[in-house]
Design an enzyme around this catalytic site. Structure first.
Site, PDB file in Angstrom:
ATOM      1  N   LYS A  48     -20.407  73.189  17.884  1.00  0.00           N
ATOM      2  CA  LYS A  48     -19.968  72.629  19.176  1.00  0.00           C
ATOM      3  C   LYS A  48     -20.079  71.102  19.184  1.00  0.00           C
ATOM      4  O   LYS A  48     -19.129  70.410  19.536  1.00  0.00           O
ATOM      5  CB  LYS A  48     -20.802  73.209  20.334  1.00  0.00           C
ATOM      6  CG  LYS A  48     -20.698  74.720  20.479  1.00  0.00           C
ATOM      7  CD  LYS A  48     -21.493  75.243  21.662  1.00  0.00           C
ATOM      8  CE  LYS A  48     -22.988  75.033  21.544  1.00  0.00           C
ATOM      9  NZ  LYS A  48     -23.617  75.718  20.386  1.00  0.00           N
ATOM     10  N   ARG A  79     -24.938  78.126  30.091  1.00  0.00           N
ATOM     11  CA  ARG A  79     -25.545  79.027  29.111  1.00  0.00           C
ATOM     12  C   ARG A  79     -25.989  80.345  29.739  1.00  0.00           C
ATOM     13  O   ARG A  79     -26.484  81.214  29.022  1.00  0.00           O
ATOM     14  CB  ARG A  79     -26.763  78.356  28.504  1.00  0.00           C
ATOM     15  CG  ARG A  79     -26.499  77.674  27.170  1.00  0.00           C
ATOM     16  CD  ARG A  79     -27.791  76.991  26.771  1.00  0.00           C
ATOM     17  NE  ARG A  79     -27.987  76.835  25.373  1.00  0.00           N
ATOM     18  CZ  ARG A  79     -27.838  75.677  24.715  1.00  0.00           C
ATOM     19  NH1 ARG A  79     -27.396  74.624  25.332  1.00  0.00           N
ATOM     20  NH2 ARG A  79     -28.122  75.612  23.432  1.00  0.00           N
ATOM     21  N   ARG A 101     -29.110  70.802   9.653  1.00  0.00           N
ATOM     22  CA  ARG A 101     -28.504  69.766  10.502  1.00  0.00           C
ATOM     23  C   ARG A 101     -29.333  68.481  10.467  1.00  0.00           C
ATOM     24  O   ARG A 101     -30.556  68.515  10.517  1.00  0.00           O
ATOM     25  CB  ARG A 101     -28.421  70.286  11.939  1.00  0.00           C
ATOM     26  CG  ARG A 101     -28.048  69.205  12.945  1.00  0.00           C
ATOM     27  CD  ARG A 101     -27.608  69.764  14.281  1.00  0.00           C
ATOM     28  NE  ARG A 101     -28.402  70.854  14.782  1.00  0.00           N
ATOM     29  CZ  ARG A 101     -27.980  71.712  15.698  1.00  0.00           C
ATOM     30  NH1 ARG A 101     -26.766  71.621  16.198  1.00  0.00           N
ATOM     31  NH2 ARG A 101     -28.772  72.681  16.114  1.00  0.00           N
ATOM     32  N   ARG A 132     -33.895  67.723  14.095  1.00  0.00           N
ATOM     33  CA  ARG A 132     -34.422  68.111  15.407  1.00  0.00           C
ATOM     34  C   ARG A 132     -35.650  69.002  15.233  1.00  0.00           C
ATOM     35  O   ARG A 132     -35.672  69.849  14.349  1.00  0.00           O
ATOM     36  CB  ARG A 132     -33.350  68.882  16.188  1.00  0.00           C
ATOM     37  CG  ARG A 132     -32.420  67.985  16.969  1.00  0.00           C
ATOM     38  CD  ARG A 132     -31.227  68.708  17.518  1.00  0.00           C
ATOM     39  NE  ARG A 132     -31.510  69.946  18.240  1.00  0.00           N
ATOM     40  CZ  ARG A 132     -30.578  70.683  18.847  1.00  0.00           C
ATOM     41  NH1 ARG A 132     -29.307  70.293  18.813  1.00  0.00           N
ATOM     42  NH2 ARG A 132     -30.892  71.787  19.474  1.00  0.00           N
ATOM     43  N   ARG A 165     -33.437  81.020  19.287  1.00  0.00           N
ATOM     44  CA  ARG A 165     -32.307  80.474  20.049  1.00  0.00           C
ATOM     45  C   ARG A 165     -31.069  81.364  19.887  1.00  0.00           C
ATOM     46  O   ARG A 165     -30.286  81.527  20.824  1.00  0.00           O
ATOM     47  CB  ARG A 165     -32.005  79.044  19.587  1.00  0.00           C
ATOM     48  CG  ARG A 165     -33.004  78.039  20.169  1.00  0.00           C
ATOM     49  CD  ARG A 165     -33.115  76.763  19.371  1.00  0.00           C
ATOM     50  NE  ARG A 165     -31.867  76.066  19.189  1.00  0.00           N
ATOM     51  CZ  ARG A 165     -31.633  75.196  18.196  1.00  0.00           C
ATOM     52  NH1 ARG A 165     -32.564  74.938  17.300  1.00  0.00           N
ATOM     53  NH2 ARG A 165     -30.478  74.612  18.101  1.00  0.00           N
TER      54      ARG A 165
HETATM   55  P1  ADP Z   1     -23.917  73.266  17.673  1.00  0.00           P
HETATM   56  O1  ADP Z   1     -23.679  72.011  18.481  1.00  0.00           O
HETATM   57  O2  ADP Z   1     -22.963  74.359  18.028  1.00  0.00           O
HETATM   58  O3  ADP Z   1     -25.336  73.727  17.673  1.00  0.00           O
HETATM   59  P2  ADP Z   1     -23.371  71.505  15.376  1.00  0.00           P
HETATM   60  O4  ADP Z   1     -22.025  70.941  15.653  1.00  0.00           O
HETATM   61  O5  ADP Z   1     -24.527  70.614  15.559  1.00  0.00           O
HETATM   62  O6  ADP Z   1     -23.575  72.917  16.159  1.00  0.00           O
HETATM   63  O7  ADP Z   1     -23.337  72.068  13.876  1.00  0.00           O
HETATM   64  C1  ADP Z   1     -24.497  72.673  13.291  1.00  0.00           C
HETATM   65  C2  ADP Z   1     -24.590  72.241  11.834  1.00  0.00           C
HETATM   66  O8  ADP Z   1     -23.506  72.848  11.105  1.00  0.00           O
HETATM   67  C3  ADP Z   1     -24.453  70.733  11.616  1.00  0.00           C
HETATM   68  O9  ADP Z   1     -25.329  70.344  10.587  1.00  0.00           O
HETATM   69  C4  ADP Z   1     -22.972  70.539  11.225  1.00  0.00           C
HETATM   70  O10 ADP Z   1     -22.806  69.427  10.350  1.00  0.00           O
HETATM   71  C5  ADP Z   1     -22.668  71.861  10.524  1.00  0.00           C
HETATM   72  N1  ADP Z   1     -21.279  72.307  10.750  1.00  0.00           N
HETATM   73  C6  ADP Z   1     -20.562  72.199  11.893  1.00  0.00           C
HETATM   74  N2  ADP Z   1     -19.332  72.742  11.739  1.00  0.00           N
HETATM   75  C7  ADP Z   1     -19.295  73.234  10.465  1.00  0.00           C
HETATM   76  C8  ADP Z   1     -18.303  73.930   9.700  1.00  0.00           C
HETATM   77  N3  ADP Z   1     -17.111  74.218  10.224  1.00  0.00           N
HETATM   78  N4  ADP Z   1     -18.617  74.275   8.430  1.00  0.00           N
HETATM   79  C9  ADP Z   1     -19.855  73.972   7.910  1.00  0.00           C
HETATM   80  N5  ADP Z   1     -20.826  73.323   8.571  1.00  0.00           N
HETATM   81  C10 ADP Z   1     -20.562  72.964   9.848  1.00  0.00           C
HETATM   82  P1  AMP Z   2     -28.613  72.257  22.307  1.00  0.00           P
HETATM   83  O1  AMP Z   2     -28.751  70.787  22.066  1.00  0.00           O
HETATM   84  O2  AMP Z   2     -27.369  72.617  23.076  1.00  0.00           O
HETATM   85  O3  AMP Z   2     -28.768  73.065  21.027  1.00  0.00           O
HETATM   86  O4  AMP Z   2     -29.837  72.664  23.243  1.00  0.00           O
HETATM   87  C1  AMP Z   2     -31.186  72.507  22.822  1.00  0.00           C
HETATM   88  C2  AMP Z   2     -32.121  73.184  23.809  1.00  0.00           C
HETATM   89  O5  AMP Z   2     -32.015  72.548  25.087  1.00  0.00           O
HETATM   90  C3  AMP Z   2     -31.848  74.662  24.070  1.00  0.00           C
HETATM   91  O6  AMP Z   2     -32.460  75.503  23.093  1.00  0.00           O
HETATM   92  C4  AMP Z   2     -32.485  74.826  25.457  1.00  0.00           C
HETATM   93  O7  AMP Z   2     -33.902  74.913  25.376  1.00  0.00           O
HETATM   94  C5  AMP Z   2     -32.158  73.514  26.148  1.00  0.00           C
HETATM   95  N1  AMP Z   2     -30.850  73.578  26.861  1.00  0.00           N
HETATM   96  C6  AMP Z   2     -29.733  72.838  26.604  1.00  0.00           C
HETATM   97  N2  AMP Z   2     -28.749  73.161  27.455  1.00  0.00           N
HETATM   98  C7  AMP Z   2     -29.231  74.125  28.267  1.00  0.00           C
HETATM   99  C8  AMP Z   2     -28.712  74.894  29.338  1.00  0.00           C
HETATM  100  N3  AMP Z   2     -27.426  74.735  29.749  1.00  0.00           N
HETATM  101  N4  AMP Z   2     -29.510  75.808  29.934  1.00  0.00           N
HETATM  102  C9  AMP Z   2     -30.788  75.984  29.560  1.00  0.00           C
HETATM  103  N5  AMP Z   2     -31.356  75.320  28.535  1.00  0.00           N
HETATM  104  C10 AMP Z   2     -30.595  74.391  27.898  1.00  0.00           C
END
Ligand code: ADP
Ligand code: AMP
Length: 214
Positions: free
Chosen positions: A13, A88, A127, A160, A171
């Site tokens: 995302k 969420r 990541r 993170r 999660r």
């Molecule tokens: P989210 O925001 O949904 O948690 P991220 O965009 O941060 O996910 O992506 C999670 C990890 O996967 C990051 O390290 C990113 O670089 C990697 N990633 C994202 N899209 C892809 C993809 N299409 N193929 C492989 N790795 C990906």
């Molecule tokens: P994210 O950066 O989207 O992966 O979110 C990291 C963490 O933030 C999640 O595991 C939750 O603990 C909290 N969080 C982010 N967005 C929300 C939401 N919309 N509702 C509840 N918790 C959230």
């Protein structure tokens, strides 16, 4: 354009949000980023959110909804917005509907990034994020040119604290129980577009662009 990005942790995302906001010039509203910024600044909201985030649990709806409501009142959202990580839960989705209704506005699309659950832990644990500009990398799938250094701004890359195997697994379970039902919720509204998130990052974005141009 008013967009939501849906998908489990590690689906891609944040990665795609960066591409989308650049192309369509939308404000990127990531509730996770807002909480992390609050934790860094030591605010009351950050302190309350941290305990939940450290365990991989959701921050209570009451804290999140107000935050997003306030954010959507800011002037920059007049051109639209890209919500990432919100809603969420069903109550969050319903709250968003009523906020938008009060603003005389509706969602344009809900982009659901679908991936095989088997890849999620490896994606999240690998990541790395830039401390300065927030760009996202992956040690294996999307590495920076120089180890630990951002390609875009030379900032330091960090992992993170909730991107460890145990918290990520929790999660993912929380996503399945609390967030996955939103796919049906938005399917019913006719706004849902489904994107195959297992492809290369560029191909995923190309599919999103195609879906948004319809
Ligand atoms: P989210 O925001 O949904 O948690 P991220 O965009 O941060 O996910 O992506 C999670 C990890 O996967 C990051 O390290 C990113 O670089 C990697 N990633 C994202 N899209 C892809 C993809 N299409 N193929 C492989 N790795 C990906
Ligand atoms: P994210 O950066 O989207 O992966 O979110 C990291 C963490 O933030 C999640 O595991 C939750 O603990 C909290 N969080 C982010 N967005 C929300 C939401 N919309 N509702 C509840 N918790 C959230």
């Amino acid at each position: 354009m008013r967009l939501i990005l849906l998908g489990p942790p590690g689906a891609g995302k944040g990665t795609q949000a960066a591409n989308i906001v650049k192309k369509y010039q939308l404000p990127h509203i990531s509730t996770g980023d807002i909480f992390r910024a609050n934790i860094k600044q030591g605010t009351d909201l950050g302190n309350r959110a941290k305990a939940f985030m450290d365990k991989g649990e959701l921050v209570p709806d009451s804290l999140v909804v107000e935050l997003v409501e306030d954010r959507l009142q800011q002037d920059d959202t007049k051109v639209g917005f890209m919500l990432d990580g919100f809603p969420r839960t069903l109550p969050q989705a319903e709250a968003l509907d009523s906020v938008l209704e009060n603003m005389g506005s509706t969602l344009s699309y809900v982009v659901n990034i679908v991936v095989d659950p088997a890849v999620l832990v490896e994606r999240a644990v690998g990541r790395r994020i830039c401390r300065d500009c927030g760009a996202t990398y992956h040690v294996k799938f999307n590495p920076s040119k120089e180890d630990g250094v951002c390609d875009l701004c030379s900032g330091e890359l960090y992992q993170r604290s909730d991107d460890n195997e145990e918290t990520v697994s929790n999660r993912i379970a929380v996503y399945t129980n609390e967030t996955a039902p939103l796919v049906d919720y938005y399917k019913k509204s006719g706004k849902l577009v489904t994107i195959d998130g297992l492809q290369d990052i560029d191909k995923v974005f190309a599919d999103i662009e195609k879906a948004l141009e319809v």
